[in-house]
Design a protein around this motif. Structure first.
Motif, mmCIF file in Angstrom:
data_model
loop_
_atom_site.group_PDB
_atom_site.id
_atom_site.type_symbol
_atom_site.label_atom_id
_atom_site.label_comp_id
_atom_site.label_asym_id
_atom_site.label_seq_id
_atom_site.Cartn_x
_atom_site.Cartn_y
_atom_site.Cartn_z
ATOM 1 N N VAL A 180 -79.649 -16.672 4.323
ATOM 2 C CA VAL A 180 -80.301 -16.241 5.619
ATOM 3 C C VAL A 180 -80.038 -14.081 4.637
ATOM 4 C CG1 VAL A 180 -81.135 -17.188 7.507
ATOM 5 C CG2 VAL A 180 -79.219 -16.511 7.346
ATOM 6 N N GLY A 181 -79.339 -14.463 3.982
ATOM 7 C CA GLY A 181 -79.034 -13.114 3.708
ATOM 8 C C GLY A 181 -78.055 -12.508 4.169
ATOM 9 N N VAL A 215 -88.566 -7.384 -7.214
ATOM 10 C CA VAL A 215 -89.439 -7.387 -6.522
ATOM 11 C C VAL A 215 -89.725 -6.482 -5.451
ATOM 12 C CG1 VAL A 215 -89.716 -9.931 -7.241
ATOM 13 C CG2 VAL A 215 -88.351 -9.335 -5.423
ATOM 14 N N GLY A 216 -88.047 -6.057 -4.892
ATOM 15 C CA GLY A 216 -87.942 -5.103 -3.662
ATOM 16 C C GLY A 216 -87.897 -5.615 -2.867
ATOM 17 N N PRO A 217 -87.041 -4.740 -1.921
ATOM 18 C CA PRO A 217 -86.794 -5.368 -0.732
ATOM 19 C C PRO A 217 -87.458 -5.680 0.532
ATOM 20 C CG PRO A 217 -87.275 -2.370 -0.374
ATOM 21 C CD PRO A 217 -87.273 -3.078 -1.820
ATOM 22 N N ALA A 218 -89.258 -5.377 0.647
ATOM 23 C CA ALA A 218 -89.899 -6.162 1.403
ATOM 24 C C ALA A 218 -90.111 -8.094 1.302
ATOM 25 C CB ALA A 218 -91.602 -5.704 0.977
ATOM 26 N N PHE A 219 -90.058 -8.239 -0.177
ATOM 27 C CA PHE A 219 -90.407 -9.750 -0.577
ATOM 28 C C PHE A 219 -88.664 -9.914 0.054
ATOM 29 C CE2 PHE A 219 -93.924 -7.629 -3.294
ATOM 30 C CZ PHE A 219 -94.596 -8.571 -2.997
ATOM 31 N N VAL A 220 -87.267 -9.105 -0.782
ATOM 32 C CA VAL A 220 -85.963 -10.236 -0.597
ATOM 33 C C VAL A 220 -86.120 -10.425 0.981
ATOM 34 C CG1 VAL A 220 -83.867 -9.593 -0.477
ATOM 35 C CG2 VAL A 220 -84.983 -8.847 -2.519
ATOM 36 N N ALA A 260 -88.216 -11.253 3.253
ATOM 37 C CA ALA A 260 -89.357 -12.240 3.115
ATOM 38 C C ALA A 260 -88.808 -13.493 3.047
ATOM 39 C CB ALA A 260 -90.707 -11.979 2.353
ATOM 40 N N PHE A 261 -87.898 -13.374 1.585
ATOM 41 C CA PHE A 261 -87.354 -14.803 1.202
ATOM 42 C C PHE A 261 -86.070 -15.114 2.627
ATOM 43 C CE2 PHE A 261 -83.630 -16.779 -0.581
ATOM 44 C CZ PHE A 261 -84.052 -18.267 -1.061
ATOM 45 N N ALA A 280 -84.968 -18.151 7.621
ATOM 46 C CA ALA A 280 -84.489 -18.824 8.643
ATOM 47 C C ALA A 280 -84.983 -19.443 9.648
ATOM 48 C CB ALA A 280 -84.650 -17.300 9.743
ATOM 49 N N LEU A 281 -86.452 -19.288 8.729
ATOM 50 C CA LEU A 281 -87.299 -20.401 9.566
ATOM 51 C C LEU A 281 -86.554 -22.510 8.901
ATOM 52 C CD1 LEU A 281 -91.216 -19.342 9.018
ATOM 53 C CD2 LEU A 281 -90.019 -19.713 10.914
ATOM 54 N N LYS A 282 -86.200 -21.857 8.089
ATOM 55 C CA LYS A 282 -85.422 -23.512 7.932
ATOM 56 C C LYS A 282 -84.812 -23.607 8.436
ATOM 57 C CE LYS A 282 -85.867 -25.905 4.520
ATOM 58 N NZ LYS A 282 -87.194 -26.947 4.888
ATOM 59 N N LEU A 283 -83.896 -22.698 9.438
ATOM 60 C CA LEU A 283 -82.582 -22.964 10.473
ATOM 61 C C LEU A 283 -83.205 -23.196 12.143
ATOM 62 C CD1 LEU A 283 -80.263 -20.597 9.776
ATOM 63 C CD2 LEU A 283 -79.308 -23.617 8.824
#
Length: 261
Positions: A50-51, A207-212, A214-215, A220-223
């Motif tokens: 989740v970063g 790819v920029g912060p938006a895509f990072v 989003a990943f 977080a959804l997987k948790l």
């Protein structure tokens, strides 16, 4: 001699009996490992994916990259760190009051919303030329949205998946190989931390912060505990039913009758 605990009957002998755990104890039919160990590994990986630590490590650089001044970036990083510490005590106070499942569900939803807000805000980053140099800038309103999203994410993580994952890992394994399993899951957690932290700057440039972000939101959804509980149920029914620790963990993840209503 037996004693009754929150998870049911538990033999004192399982705690008093000396054990010499080894790597052979964690072997099993699920790709060579005990099925419960895969659940622990899964939790350890996605807690880092989740970063959270990458965001902490590069917080100042991140905010400067979207137009915040050096002073504002440092202040933002300090505030985020204080929030992280403070909300950990919230998790300590509520983990047994409202139950693990509800706390983790709230945390997962909060992390997803926070990361999604930050990701949407970062789509508004634009390039500007100042003093002959090209710099990145974020409109003020979107900058506020990014700050709210990032801090909501930290609040949700620190109050749930940050500390509670370690509680779950301590409860879910049987005594005979708990030490080895915890050691392996901890190693996987740190390896995941290293991978995300190593790739974070490269991904930001590519790819920029938006895509990072989003990943991170997808991770977080997987948790979400509902999916995790079903996965654990299947492993428990086929392999783990004989372990009191496994039964206690599953019971703690189930919604109470009041929650179900």
């Amino acid at each position: 001699m037996k004693a009754r605990g929150a998870g049911g009957n538990c033999a004192w002998g399982s705690f008093m009996q000396p054990t010499n755990p080894s790597l052979r104890d964690i072997t099993g039919p699920s790709f060579g490992l005990h099925p419960l160990l895969w659940v622990g590994i899964w939790l350890a990986v996605f807690q880092q994916f989740v970063g959270i630590n990458a965001i902490f490590y590069y917080s100042t650089t991140l905010w400067q990259s979207v137009g915040f001044s050096e002073s504002a970036s440092f202040t933002t990083s300090v505030i985020t760190a204080v929030i992280n510490v403070a909300m950990t005590f919230v998790a300590i106070g509520f983990v047994d009051r409202i139950g693990r499942r509800l706390l983790l569900l709230i945390g997962s939803v909060g992390m997803f919303i926070g990361l999604l807000l930050a990701s949407i805000a970062f789509t508004q980053v634009y390039k500007a030329v100042e003093d002959g140099e090209t710099v990145s800038r974020l409109p003020t309103s979107w900058g506020v949205m990014a700050l709210i999203g990032a801090n909501l994410f930290v609040i949700a993580f620190a109050a749930s998946w940050g500390p509670v994952m370690w509680v779950m890992l301590g409860e879910m394994f049987p005594n005979r190989f708990r030490a080895v399993a915890l050691g392996l899951c901890t190693a996987v957690n740190w390896i995941s931390n290293f991978i995300i932290s190593l790739l974070f700057p490269t991904a930001m440039d590519a790819v920029g912060p938006a895509f990072v972000y989003a990943f991170f939101a997808l991770c977080a959804l997987k948790l979400m505990p509902s999916a995790q509980t079903q996965s654990m149920k299947r492993r428990y029914m086929s392999h783990g039913a004989r372990f009191p620790a496994s039964r206690a963990l599953l019971k703690s993840l189930q919604p109470t009758s009041a929650q179900s209503a």
